[in-house]
Design an enzyme around this catalytic site. Structure first.
Site, mmCIF file in Angstrom:
data_model
loop_
_atom_site.group_PDB
_atom_site.id
_atom_site.type_symbol
_atom_site.label_atom_id
_atom_site.label_comp_id
_atom_site.label_asym_id
_atom_site.label_seq_id
_atom_site.Cartn_x
_atom_site.Cartn_y
_atom_site.Cartn_z
ATOM 1 N N ASP A 53 2.015 52.530 27.930
ATOM 2 C CA ASP A 53 2.395 53.811 28.537
ATOM 3 C C ASP A 53 1.856 53.890 29.969
ATOM 4 O OD1 ASP A 53 -0.242 54.131 27.884
ATOM 5 O OD2 ASP A 53 0.012 56.017 26.790
ATOM 6 N N ASP A 92 3.460 51.049 23.175
ATOM 7 C CA ASP A 92 2.618 52.239 23.042
ATOM 8 C C ASP A 92 3.412 53.428 22.529
ATOM 9 O OD1 ASP A 92 -0.052 51.767 23.670
ATOM 10 O OD2 ASP A 92 0.308 51.882 25.830
ATOM 11 N N LYS A 122 1.369 50.544 19.214
ATOM 12 C CA LYS A 122 -0.058 50.775 19.465
ATOM 13 C C LYS A 122 -0.268 52.267 19.651
ATOM 14 C CE LYS A 122 -2.155 49.654 23.641
ATOM 15 N NZ LYS A 122 -2.627 50.953 24.140
ATOM 16 N N GLU A 124 -3.593 55.376 20.338
ATOM 17 C CA GLU A 124 -4.974 55.573 20.761
ATOM 18 C C GLU A 124 -5.737 56.449 19.772
ATOM 19 O OE1 GLU A 124 -5.056 57.142 24.761
ATOM 20 O OE2 GLU A 124 -3.901 55.450 25.565
ATOM 21 N N GLU A 191 -11.106 49.342 25.399
ATOM 22 C CA GLU A 191 -10.990 49.573 26.849
ATOM 23 C C GLU A 191 -12.267 50.148 27.431
ATOM 24 O OE1 GLU A 191 -7.363 51.470 28.132
ATOM 25 O OE2 GLU A 191 -8.095 51.684 30.192
HETATM 26 O O1 KIV Z 1 -0.861 51.332 28.659
HETATM 27 C C1 KIV Z 1 -1.504 50.294 28.878
HETATM 28 O O2 KIV Z 1 -1.215 49.511 29.805
HETATM 29 C C2 KIV Z 1 -2.652 50.000 28.010
HETATM 30 C C3 KIV Z 1 -3.521 48.843 28.402
HETATM 31 C C4 KIV Z 1 -4.318 49.150 29.590
HETATM 32 C C5 KIV Z 1 -4.342 48.383 27.274
HETATM 33 O O3 KIV Z 1 -2.852 50.666 27.051
#
Ligand code: KIV
Length: 273
Positions: A53, A92, A122, A124, A191
């Site tokens: 994202d 994401d 993915k 968070e 992260e």
């Molecule tokens: O959105 C993204 O690029 C990320 C990475 C920094 C892990 O979540």
């Protein structure tokens, strides 16, 4: 490359990533958001492509990752998937598409898988999103976790500084990592946390950890492609290694193009019909 050779390319699977961790082979992950760049980095042999994202920042110019929508993520993801022959493509789940309820999380993940053809999602967070993680996994969709600095919560943190330096936050992160492993996540992004904590987490769970600003002992590393290629200039965190200076390369090339047009040097006799 011949058609037969193309078919011979073996896709990276979540199972293979686990094996890479077990034999101590580091995992290389990069972000991509479009067909052309995804094709180049897949051809170069990247293991995982994350349609992050972070597209909200580097593609759309927003200050945070919050504004990007599910439709926009699906558009980016579908473009990447069309280019990729080998890498595992992880997408994401954008802000607001999985926190409300596990049912909404599942619907969002299903849309990503169906409409983009990606291989995994993915999201968070730890205990706060456990129900969503479990619900998505129960539909057979591979899930990658993301702990430490979670940019979708930037307005709660207030800054992009290193997370989990304090004992309580570090203990919660370790607990969340174990919970995500137990739920069945296939991997975990860590992260911007202390290197010692990333090492401890990586050694205490069986699924691969992928670090960004988390030191050398994560099982793999991820960077935002525009940052590592030096397309973005202003973003200069300590963890970022630039492997090229494409900002200068592009600026020089475009400057020369403009000059050639103005001086009538382009196109020349050989470049016309
Ligand atoms: O959105 C993204 O690029 C990320 C990475 C920094 C892990 O979540």
């Amino acid at each position: 490359m011949s058609a037969t050779k193309k078919q011979d390319i073996k896709r990276i699977t979540t199972h293979q990533l686990r094996e890479m961790k077990n034999r101590g082979e580091k995992i290389a992950m990069l972000t991509a958001y479009d067909y052309s760049m995804a094709k180049i980095i897949d051809g170069a042999g990247i293991d995982i492509i994350l349609v992050g994202d972070s597209a909200s920042n580097v593609m759309a110019g927003h200050e945070t990752t919050l504004p990007i929508t599910l439709d926009q993520m699906i558009y980016h993801a579908a473009s990447v998937v069309r280019a990729v022959k080998r890498a595992l493509v992880v997408v994401d789940l954008p802000f607001g598409t999985y926190q409300g309820s596990s049912g909404e999380a599942l619907r969002s993940a299903i849309r990503i898988m169906k409409e983009s053809g990606a291989h995994a999602v993915k999201l968070e967070g730890g205990s706060e999103v456990k129900d969503s993680v479990e619900r998505i996994l129960s539909a057979g969709i591979p899930v990658m976790g993301h702990l430490g600095l979670t940019p979708q919560s930037i307005y709660k943190f207030g800054t992009y500084t290193v997370r989990a330096k304090e004992e309580t936050e570090a203990a919660k992160l370790i607990e969340d990592a174990r919970m995500l492993e137990k739920c069945g996540c296939f991997g975990l992004v860590l992260e911007k946390i202390p290197a010692s904590l990333a090492k401890e987490v990586s050694q205490s769970i069986s699924i691969p950890t992928i670090g960004i600003g988390a030191g050398p002992d994560a099982d793999g590393q991820v960077l935002v492609m525009q940052d590592m290629l030096g397309i973005t200039k202003e973003f200069k965190p300590r963890f970022l290694r630039r492997y090229a200076d494409l900002h200068t390369v592009i600026t020089d090339a475009v400057g020369k193009y403009i000059g050639d047009i103005k001086s009538r040097e382009f196109p020349n006799d050989k470049e016309k019909y």
